[in-house]
Design a protein around this motif. Structure first.
Motif, PDB file in Angstrom:
ATOM      1  N   ARG A   1       0.829  -1.196  -0.065  1.00 56.30           N
ATOM      2  CA  ARG A   1       0.097   0.034  -0.098  1.00 56.30           C
ATOM      3  C   ARG A   1       0.829   1.234   0.145  1.00 56.30           C
ATOM      4  O   ARG A   1       1.923   1.267   0.637  1.00 56.30           O
ATOM      5  CB  ARG A   1      -0.948   0.183   1.280  1.00 56.30           C
ATOM      6  CG  ARG A   1      -1.818  -1.185   1.181  1.00 56.30           C
ATOM      7  CD  ARG A   1      -2.951  -1.123   2.437  1.00 56.30           C
ATOM      8  NE  ARG A   1      -4.027  -0.431   1.938  1.00 56.30           N
ATOM      9  CZ  ARG A   1      -5.152  -1.042   1.267  1.00 56.30           C
ATOM     10  NH1 ARG A   1      -4.877  -2.580   1.112  1.00 56.30           N
ATOM     11  NH2 ARG A   1      -6.075  -0.610   1.053  1.00 56.30           N
TER      12      ARG A   1
ATOM     13  N   ARG B   1      -5.913   8.618 -12.901  1.00 59.34           N
ATOM     14  CA  ARG B   1      -5.781   7.943 -11.743  1.00 59.34           C
ATOM     15  C   ARG B   1      -4.903   8.871 -10.724  1.00 59.34           C
ATOM     16  O   ARG B   1      -3.794   8.658 -11.273  1.00 59.34           O
ATOM     17  CB  ARG B   1      -5.689   6.544 -11.500  1.00 59.34           C
ATOM     18  CG  ARG B   1      -6.614   5.812 -12.145  1.00 59.34           C
ATOM     19  CD  ARG B   1      -6.563   4.217 -11.877  1.00 59.34           C
ATOM     20  NE  ARG B   1      -6.541   3.878 -10.198  1.00 59.34           N
ATOM     21  CZ  ARG B   1      -6.489   2.860  -9.725  1.00 59.34           C
ATOM     22  NH1 ARG B   1      -5.816   1.721 -10.667  1.00 59.34           N
ATOM     23  NH2 ARG B   1      -6.421   2.746  -8.539  1.00 59.34           N
ATOM     24  N   GLU B   2      -5.311   9.395  -9.624  1.00 59.06           N
ATOM     25  CA  GLU B   2      -4.389  10.236  -8.799  1.00 59.06           C
ATOM     26  C   GLU B   2      -3.977   9.370  -7.659  1.00 59.06           C
ATOM     27  O   GLU B   2      -4.853   8.607  -7.148  1.00 59.06           O
ATOM     28  CB  GLU B   2      -5.026  11.631  -8.240  1.00 59.06           C
ATOM     29  CG  GLU B   2      -3.898  12.559  -7.617  1.00 59.06           C
ATOM     30  CD  GLU B   2      -2.888  13.075  -8.463  1.00 59.06           C
ATOM     31  OE1 GLU B   2      -1.834  12.335  -8.474  1.00 59.06           O
ATOM     32  OE2 GLU B   2      -2.946  13.788  -9.134  1.00 59.06           O
ATOM     33  N   PHE B   3      -2.538   9.386  -7.151  1.00 59.39           N
ATOM     34  CA  PHE B   3      -2.310   8.863  -6.298  1.00 59.39           C
ATOM     35  C   PHE B   3      -2.893   9.307  -4.779  1.00 59.39           C
ATOM     36  O   PHE B   3      -3.276  10.475  -4.803  1.00 59.39           O
ATOM     37  CB  PHE B   3      -0.678   8.958  -5.829  1.00 59.39           C
ATOM     38  CG  PHE B   3       0.124   8.217  -7.178  1.00 59.39           C
ATOM     39  CD1 PHE B   3       0.253   6.688  -7.371  1.00 59.39           C
ATOM     40  CD2 PHE B   3       0.662   8.869  -8.122  1.00 59.39           C
ATOM     41  CE1 PHE B   3       0.627   6.279  -8.347  1.00 59.39           C
ATOM     42  CE2 PHE B   3       1.036   8.531  -9.230  1.00 59.39           C
ATOM     43  CZ  PHE B   3       1.441   7.121  -9.297  1.00 59.39           C
ATOM     44  N   ALA B   4      -3.025   8.596  -3.836  1.00 63.20           N
ATOM     45  CA  ALA B   4      -3.330   8.875  -2.325  1.00 63.20           C
ATOM     46  C   ALA B   4      -3.126   7.956  -1.266  1.00 63.20           C
ATOM     47  O   ALA B   4      -2.743   6.746  -1.768  1.00 63.20           O
ATOM     48  CB  ALA B   4      -4.892   9.196  -2.591  1.00 63.20           C
TER      49      ALA B   4
ATOM     50  N   ASP C   1      -2.552   5.345   1.266  1.00 62.95           N
ATOM     51  CA  ASP C   1      -3.075   3.771   1.535  1.00 62.95           C
ATOM     52  C   ASP C   1      -3.887   2.980   0.414  1.00 62.95           C
ATOM     53  O   ASP C   1      -4.535   2.044   0.415  1.00 62.95           O
ATOM     54  CB  ASP C   1      -4.198   3.841   2.596  1.00 62.95           C
ATOM     55  CG  ASP C   1      -4.563   2.809   3.473  1.00 62.95           C
ATOM     56  OD1 ASP C   1      -3.579   2.058   3.667  1.00 62.95           O
ATOM     57  OD2 ASP C   1      -5.926   2.341   3.802  1.00 62.95           O
ATOM     58  N   MET C   2      -3.542   3.701  -0.728  1.00 64.14           N
ATOM     59  CA  MET C   2      -4.058   2.895  -1.941  1.00 64.14           C
ATOM     60  C   MET C   2      -3.133   1.471  -2.354  1.00 64.14           C
ATOM     61  O   MET C   2      -1.941   1.734  -1.923  1.00 64.14           O
ATOM     62  CB  MET C   2      -4.038   3.913  -3.158  1.00 64.14           C
ATOM     63  CG  MET C   2      -5.000   5.092  -3.264  1.00 64.14           C
ATOM     64  SD  MET C   2      -4.810   6.025  -4.794  1.00 64.14           S
ATOM     65  CE  MET C   2      -6.459   5.541  -5.679  1.00 64.14           C
ATOM     66  N   PRO C   3      -3.887   0.777  -2.806  1.00 64.61           N
ATOM     67  CA  PRO C   3      -3.155  -0.668  -2.903  1.00 64.61           C
ATOM     68  C   PRO C   3      -2.232  -0.383  -4.100  1.00 64.61           C
ATOM     69  O   PRO C   3      -2.713   0.089  -5.287  1.00 64.61           O
ATOM     70  CB  PRO C   3      -3.957  -1.764  -2.994  1.00 64.61           C
ATOM     71  CG  PRO C   3      -5.409  -0.939  -3.397  1.00 64.61           C
ATOM     72  CD  PRO C   3      -5.187   0.348  -2.781  1.00 64.61           C
ATOM     73  N   VAL C   4      -0.880  -0.879  -4.285  1.00 63.74           N
ATOM     74  CA  VAL C   4      -0.151  -0.911  -5.348  1.00 63.74           C
ATOM     75  C   VAL C   4       0.434  -1.958  -5.534  1.00 63.74           C
ATOM     76  O   VAL C   4       0.596  -3.066  -4.536  1.00 63.74           O
ATOM     77  CB  VAL C   4       1.081   0.442  -4.830  1.00 63.74           C
ATOM     78  CG1 VAL C   4       0.555   1.628  -4.723  1.00 63.74           C
ATOM     79  CG2 VAL C   4       1.920  -0.191  -3.451  1.00 63.74           C
TER      80      VAL C   4
ATOM     81  N   LEU D   1      -0.442   1.844  -9.301  1.00 63.42           N
ATOM     82  CA  LEU D   1      -1.604   1.458  -8.450  1.00 63.42           C
ATOM     83  C   LEU D   1      -2.253   0.068  -9.000  1.00 63.42           C
ATOM     84  O   LEU D   1      -2.075  -0.040 -10.069  1.00 63.42           O
ATOM     85  CB  LEU D   1      -2.694   2.643  -8.616  1.00 63.42           C
ATOM     86  CG  LEU D   1      -2.265   4.044  -8.184  1.00 63.42           C
ATOM     87  CD1 LEU D   1      -3.264   5.081  -8.635  1.00 63.42           C
ATOM     88  CD2 LEU D   1      -2.184   4.061  -6.749  1.00 63.42           C
ATOM     89  N   ARG D   2      -2.826  -0.449  -8.033  1.00 57.85           N
ATOM     90  CA  ARG D   2      -3.507  -1.750  -8.576  1.00 57.85           C
ATOM     91  C   ARG D   2      -4.845  -1.423  -8.869  1.00 57.85           C
ATOM     92  O   ARG D   2      -5.475  -0.493  -8.550  1.00 57.85           O
ATOM     93  CB  ARG D   2      -3.802  -2.752  -7.093  1.00 57.85           C
ATOM     94  CG  ARG D   2      -2.443  -3.738  -7.092  1.00 57.85           C
ATOM     95  CD  ARG D   2      -2.764  -4.684  -5.961  1.00 57.85           C
ATOM     96  NE  ARG D   2      -2.277  -4.324  -4.712  1.00 57.85           N
ATOM     97  CZ  ARG D   2      -2.337  -4.903  -3.574  1.00 57.85           C
ATOM     98  NH1 ARG D   2      -3.232  -5.979  -3.538  1.00 57.85           N
ATOM     99  NH2 ARG D   2      -2.118  -4.759  -2.424  1.00 57.85           N
TER     100      ARG D   2
END
Ligand SMILES: [Zn+2]
Length: 144
Positions: free
Chosen positions: A75, A118-121, A123-126, A143-144
């Motif tokens: 993440r 898609r923007e990064f943030a 706790d996003m799953p990667v 990003l996943r």
């Protein structure tokens, strides 16, 4: 090893702007990376993982470590977009870098691969991917 995902390899048609320093010790890491597999060292005494791979355990200073495969999933802990970077990365500006917490419990600093729309943030799953430059591989996350 079953259950460990192979990383996607993404071709990049240029050489690395700042090639990593490699050594005889880290050669297995780079060879595995080129083949789409993530691996690092695990201490033979206390069992702790280290990244980047190290010949001596930084937790208990034991001198015997073993290569172990890692699931390339995690993440995003944090990220930033670099608009004014070091001279050697000037041609790549702007670019994103992030800190990723792997499911295996390691925290890595990595280049991020942006996905349009898609923007990064946090706790996003990667998932980790291999950027296959003309002169060798680099580890990155998307990003996943
Ligand atoms: Zn140890």
């Amino acid at each position: 090893m079953s259950g460990i995902e192979e990383m996607e390899r993404i071709d990049v048609d240029r050489v690395r702007s700042y090639p990593p320093r490699t050594s005889e010790f880290t050669q297995p890491f780079w060879e595995a990376l080129a083949a789409g597999r993530l691996q690092t060292t695990r201490c033979a005494a206390c069992g702790a993982l280290s990244f980047p791979p190290k010949p001596v355990c930084p937790h208990c200073w034991h001198g015997e470590v073993r290569w172990t495969p890692l699931q390339p999933l995690g993440r995003l802990y944090s990220w930033t977009r670099v608009h004014a970077g070091p001279e050697m990365f000037a041609a790549e500006l702007p670019y994103e870098v992030g800190i990723v917490d792997l499911d295996a419990g390691l925290r890595l600093a990595l280049r991020l691969v942006a996905v349009p729309g898609r923007e990064f943030a946090p706790d996003m799953p990667v998932r980790l991917v291999v950027l296959r430059f003309r002169d060798g591989p680099l580890l990155a996350a998307m990003l996943r």
